[in-house]
Enzyme design. Sequence first.
Site, PDB file in Angstrom:
ATOM      1  NE  ARG A 228       8.433 -20.220  55.176  1.00 54.01           N
ATOM      2  CZ  ARG A 228       9.682 -20.435  55.995  1.00 54.01           C
ATOM      3  NH1 ARG A 228       9.030 -20.404  56.765  1.00 54.01           N
ATOM      4  NH2 ARG A 228      10.764 -21.219  55.245  1.00 54.01           N
TER       5      ARG A 228
ATOM      6  N   PRO B 214       1.072 -24.086  60.199  1.00 58.37           N
ATOM      7  CG  PRO B 214       1.049 -25.495  61.952  1.00 58.37           C
ATOM      8  CD  PRO B 214       0.645 -25.076  60.541  1.00 58.37           C
ATOM      9  CB  VAL B 215       0.709 -18.886  62.893  1.00 62.78           C
ATOM     10  CG1 VAL B 215       1.662 -18.428  62.325  1.00 62.78           C
ATOM     11  CG2 VAL B 215      -0.790 -18.462  62.930  1.00 62.78           C
ATOM     12  CG  ASP B 216      -0.854 -24.037  65.928  1.00 63.45           C
ATOM     13  OD1 ASP B 216       0.411 -24.114  65.265  1.00 63.45           O
ATOM     14  OD2 ASP B 216      -1.212 -25.258  66.449  1.00 63.45           O
ATOM     15  CD  GLN B 217       2.961 -25.111  68.960  1.00 64.62           C
ATOM     16  OE1 GLN B 217       3.009 -25.393  69.914  1.00 64.62           O
ATOM     17  NE2 GLN B 217       1.228 -25.911  68.946  1.00 64.62           N
TER      18      GLN B 217
ATOM     19  CB  CYS C 154       6.451 -21.970  49.667  1.00 60.63           C
ATOM     20  SG  CYS C 154       7.792 -20.853  48.987  1.00 60.63           S
TER      21      CYS C 154
ATOM     22  CB  ILE D 264       9.731 -31.059  57.544  1.00 60.82           C
ATOM     23  CG1 ILE D 264      11.007 -31.710  58.186  1.00 60.82           C
ATOM     24  CG2 ILE D 264       9.552 -29.792  57.901  1.00 60.82           C
ATOM     25  CD1 ILE D 264      11.175 -31.558  59.295  1.00 60.82           C
TER      26      ILE D 264
ATOM     27  CG  ASN E  21      16.030 -19.692  56.067  1.00 65.08           C
ATOM     28  OD1 ASN E  21      15.310 -18.976  55.864  1.00 65.08           O
ATOM     29  ND2 ASN E  21      16.475 -20.552  55.410  1.00 65.08           N
TER      30      ASN E  21
END
Length: 428
Positions: A95, A125-128, A119, A338, A23
């Site tokens: 992702r 979501p990628v809205d942020q 996964c 989460i 990561n």
Amino acid sequence: MDKLLIRGGRQLHGDVTISGAKNAALPELCAALLSAEPVTLTNVPVLQDVSTTLKLLRNMGASAERLADRPDEVCINAGTVNTTEAPYELVKTMRASILVLGPLLARFGAAKVSLPGGCAIGSRPVDQHIKGLQAMGAEITVEHGYINAQSPLNAQGQRRLRGARITTDMVTVTGTENLLMAAVLAEGETVLENAAEEPEIQDLAEMLIKMGAQIEGHGTHRIRIQGVDRLHAPAGGHRIIPDRIEAGTFLCAVAATGGDVTLRHVRADHLEAVLDKLREAGATLSSGDDWIRIEASGQPRAVSFRTREYPAFPTDMQAQFMAVNCVADGTAKISETIFENRFMHVNELIRLGARIEVDGHTAVVTGVPRLSGAAVMATDLRASASLVIAGLVAEGETTVDRIYHLDRGYDRMEAKLRAVGADIERVR
């Protein structure tokens, strides 16, 4: 399709060397897009997700290769990038591919990035990401499965993002990373509020600082960035931090099976919440600057916990610790806050004889004296690790199918386990 065959019931003894953090590696590989100079990264783990990222960078025209004589070292030259598109064919399996969006927009002024896959543990979501980039002046549309983004024109006719104060609606790790990378080349100051505090974000910021970025507050909920005109290669390269989740997984394996194992090339200060729970479970732990030793004997004690953002207990360790609780003395309550689908490993653990009841985002695990080997199937990266741990402690043979999930995030796990006494092999 590869499987793992595990014959359980053996304690673990010896040393395990922890690889670089997945990561941290993925955003740092993408950060190389921010400079036209060759960027060298060391301690890069050998993982499927890393290979996918390197392929994605090469598809955009960059050179991105492991060094033949030093396989943990990667050199990326983004001076030859000739397209700012990240196609669906490469993005669909991972992702983290969304992490090219910020660097491409910051350096080239435009990006076309497929909406990511990865996964199935829950919506991500990628809205942020989009909201933050729009606050920096980006024009963004989402159509036909792609994010199309363009930076605004400045007074000199250049496409440059503008600094802004951005408050995300939730704590998002990849969102913080994307906006951080976008901000380092923006005009003026950017302040990221409600930023994620993970060690991997701190490491990314340290790499960017070596490249000439001006960043303060990384590792806190507020990061302040003063944009610069260009970034250069980090002098001497950048070494990726150890993988705290890989380390935690091996610690849980020893807690479940018993034994005495020392982890090398690891940071105990990145694992404090996990170490506290392992002590509560009855393990004896000691540590130094780059090592952790765990000693475990007898049945572990059941330990309840709730997943939260760093520095609290990580969601990426929930499945592995559930496997420990499956053979623990007592009953534990596990709350997942989460991701909404992160209990998919439960039914597979039950196939091994575990006693688990799920109610919404809470699982109640009642420990049993022993598990029984069976054929099980991995559903995601960390679920696969929990099944390996359960197989190590189960009586008889356990077969773990679909371990391509495991290969996405663990560097030769079966080889490392075999070196400390596990009876485990890859069946092709």
